[in-house]
Design a protein around this motif. Sequence first.
Motif: not given
Length: 339
Positions: A206-209, A227-233, A245-247, A265-271
């Motif tokens: 999260v700090e890197i994000l 973006i893929q980042f680890e979200s295991n607590g 979650w809040y990031i 967690t996976y996120l994709c940029l619109k566009g």
Amino acid sequence: PLYKRPEDQIFPAMSGAWTYGNFPKGSRAHVVQVGLGDNRTFLHDWGGSDRNLGWVLSAVSRDRDFCGVAVEPVWKHLDAAYKLAKDSGYDSNVALVRAALGEYTGRTLMYRVDELSPKELQRLDTAAREDYEMKMSYLRNMSCVEELSDWLRENHQWLEERLRPLGVHLPITEDVVPLWTWERLVEQLGFKGCEVLIIDTEGFDVEILRSLAKYCAYRPEELPWVIQFESNGLCNARAGYNCEWYIIPELEKLGYVLLARGRDTYLCLKGAHSTALNAWLDAWACVRCGYKKPPYSLTPEPLCEYCAKSLVSKTWSDSPDSCSSWDTLEGDPQGMETS
């Protein structure tokens, strides 16, 4: 001083970090990976060896020469990645940096568990050797920076207690390593964004994000497409609240869409657009009903919201402690939007 091959170009970078290879400056990286470990890197996939991140091959474009960036504070993992890049012929387009990433530039402590020497390994009986190999498969990839994580401490303590009766000590080593921001990484290597960003840093994700978001707030053209980042607590344990979650809303403000969430967690940029990326996104679907609409729950296979809720509810009702029954949900999961 740390490592030297006379035949290779190895040069000291700013803030005491070491950089290997030669990234083509001004290019968008195919992959930036922060936190390598010993067996789960994009170089394994691209080099054709163990494909533990096989999805990367599907998500990145193939219409130009491959180029990437790898960041890792543990010397052993970085050196292994360097050899893999060189053996695969990608060392000319891949930059490797020995550093940690965070929200400020400086130096920080890193904690890691050292391997036993061959002589010490000979003192272990068969059962102890099995325990050692099992735990070390995790511990060797679980270094942490700034402070000793509870996960590392607890797993090390378990193994230390198992080995102590055999007269074997397994130390935790402290190193001082460079700490860079995302801005410093970009300035030093000269890449202009990336197609895929993978972060697995045992609590620093999260700090890197946040560092990435700060840098790209006025440079949206340099935002990663995926973006893929680890979200295991682990990040939550460091921060004391559910920062994993809040990031996500903070990244959504930059134009990201939540694609899937589980231990990663996976996120994709619109566009964002490429033939490979579009095909990769189109391949996502719920494994139970085939419904195609993010965000998916990773269990670890993707489930749509309807099927995920059904599975959780059924698991709860099947529990011997449950005092109520659950009838399997019926109906078209595509009706979720109107329910």
